[in-house]
Design an enzyme around this catalytic site. Structure first.
Site, PDB file in Angstrom:
ATOM      1  N   LYS A 167       0.837  -1.199   0.000  1.00  7.06           N
ATOM      2  CA  LYS A 167       0.000   0.000   0.000  1.00  7.06           C
ATOM      3  C   LYS A 167       0.875   1.253   0.000  1.00  7.06           C
ATOM      4  CE  LYS A 167      -3.696  -2.530   2.303  1.00  7.06           C
ATOM      5  NZ  LYS A 167      -4.351  -2.895   3.563  1.00  7.06           N
ATOM      6  N   GLN A 209      -4.273  -1.469   9.819  1.00  3.75           N
ATOM      7  CA  GLN A 209      -4.159  -2.800   9.211  1.00  3.75           C
ATOM      8  C   GLN A 209      -4.697  -3.864  10.174  1.00  3.75           C
ATOM      9  OE1 GLN A 209      -2.989  -3.444   5.995  1.00  3.75           O
ATOM     10  NE2 GLN A 209      -3.692  -5.517   6.410  1.00  3.75           N
ATOM     11  N   ASP A 259     -10.909   2.728   4.474  1.00  6.53           N
ATOM     12  CA  ASP A 259     -11.280   1.320   4.324  1.00  6.53           C
ATOM     13  C   ASP A 259     -12.799   1.148   4.289  1.00  6.53           C
ATOM     14  OD1 ASP A 259      -9.166  -0.406   3.916  1.00  6.53           O
ATOM     15  OD2 ASP A 259      -8.600  -0.463   6.037  1.00  6.53           O
TER      16      ASP A 259
END
Ligand code: NAD
Length: 294
Positions: free
Chosen positions: A53, A97, A120
């Site tokens: 990412k 994460q 997200d």
């Protein structure tokens, strides 16, 4: 002959579009989109994902700010970091994460991220917006699946879609997005009875189960489209390590389209994360309304 839909190539195109939007933000608004990436603990797979990412962010001109915390971090310390990132106007997107270590509640942490920085799309406010079709930031993998389907179909209206897997990060949101596009959606899971028969009715199968080769050729009707979200690390009979999806790719000749693993949904997920980060920056500037669809 089945068409292999190369998500990696489509992701490259999206990255180009994201780069153009970033140049505009910089030139017209002196805005430099930034993504805070929070990694707690030493999970090797998570470290690989975070690395990917960060590299993708760098390619398009998004500044990524990494916060690595030890595995024994207290939830209160992580919450304090999230609060600081929420308050920092130079941070446009926040990504924590997953999975988080046991002592930390993922639900509480994801719920603490400002919905407008929730790239997200896991915050309950964004989940609510998705389920009511009122915009917000949409989870990256489901968004990537929809962009892939848009390469195949002009219109999804009336299509029969079967989603295999009902997780909050893939199955449920992709089902909502398909419903929003007027598909007739069946959501299935590990306790679904007669799954092969249900799958055989589908024009579109989206499989996100985490079971290598779950979807066999005879589950797929001729001409159906299979979006394979699964990422499974397996060891071959000869000891070689491979990554495979949830569909038996070599049994899909009669399908219309299948996405490969690797090189299908995975790169789309990362491209959509970049796109969501730029959208969050555009929202912060008031250029787009959080309640508007992308
Ligand atoms: P999860 O474990 O949270 O959920 C799996 C779902 O599949 C559950 O709803 C479960 O009921 C269902 N399931 C499991 N076995 C099944 C079976 N035999 N038959 C029918 N349903 C079954 O998983 P997740 O986080 O949604 O991820 C699913 C897969 O997608 C994993 O392989 C994961 O690595 C992959 N994934 C890929 C991306 C990407 O970017 N390509 C992103 C997220 C997840």
């Amino acid at each position: 002959m089945v068409e292999i839909l190369r998500g990696d190539l489509i992701a490259q195109r999206i990255e180009g579009e994201v780069r153009d939007r970033i140049v505009q933000l910089q030139q017209q608004h002196d805005c430099h989109p930034a993504l805070a990436v929070v990694l707690v603990g030493e999970d090797p797979a998570s470290a690989i994902y975070v690395g990917r990412k960060k590299r993708a962010a760098a390619r398009v001109g998004i500044r990524s700010i990494e916060h690595r915390l030890p595995a024994d971090t207290a939830e209160s310390d992580l919450m304090a970091l999230i609060a600081a990132l929420n308050a920092d106007p130079a941070v446009h997107g926040i990504l924590v994460q997953l999975p988080l270590p046991q002592q930390i509640s993922s639900d509480r942490v994801l719920g603490a991220i400002s919905p407008d920085k929730d790239v997200d799309g896991f915050h309950p406010v964004n989940v609510g917006r998705l389920s009511t079709g009122t915009g917000g930031l949409v989870p990256c993998t489901p968004l990537g699946c929809m962009i892939l389907l848009d390469q195949v179909f002009d219109d999804l209206k009336g299509m029969k879609a079967v989603v295999i897997g009902k997780s909050n990060i893939v199955g449920k949101p992709v089902a909502l997005l398909l419903l929003e596009r007027e598909c007739t959606v069946t959501v299935t899971h590990i306790h679904t009875r007669g799954l092969p028969d249900i799958a055989r009715t589908a024009d579109i199968i989206v499989v996100a189960a985490g079971v290598p080769g779950l979807v066999r050729g005879d589950w797929v009707k001729p001409g159906a489209v299979v979006i394979d979200v699964g990422i499974n690390r397996v060891v071959d009979a000869d000891g070689a390590k491979r990554v495979v999806g949830d569909a038996c790719a070599d049994e899909m000749d009669h399908a219309r389209v299948i996405t490969p693993v690797p090189g299908g949904v995975g790169p789309m997920t990362i491209a959509c994360l970049l796109s969501n980060t730029v959208r969050a920056a555009e929202m912060a500037l008031g250029l787009v309304d959080a309640a508007a669809s992308d």
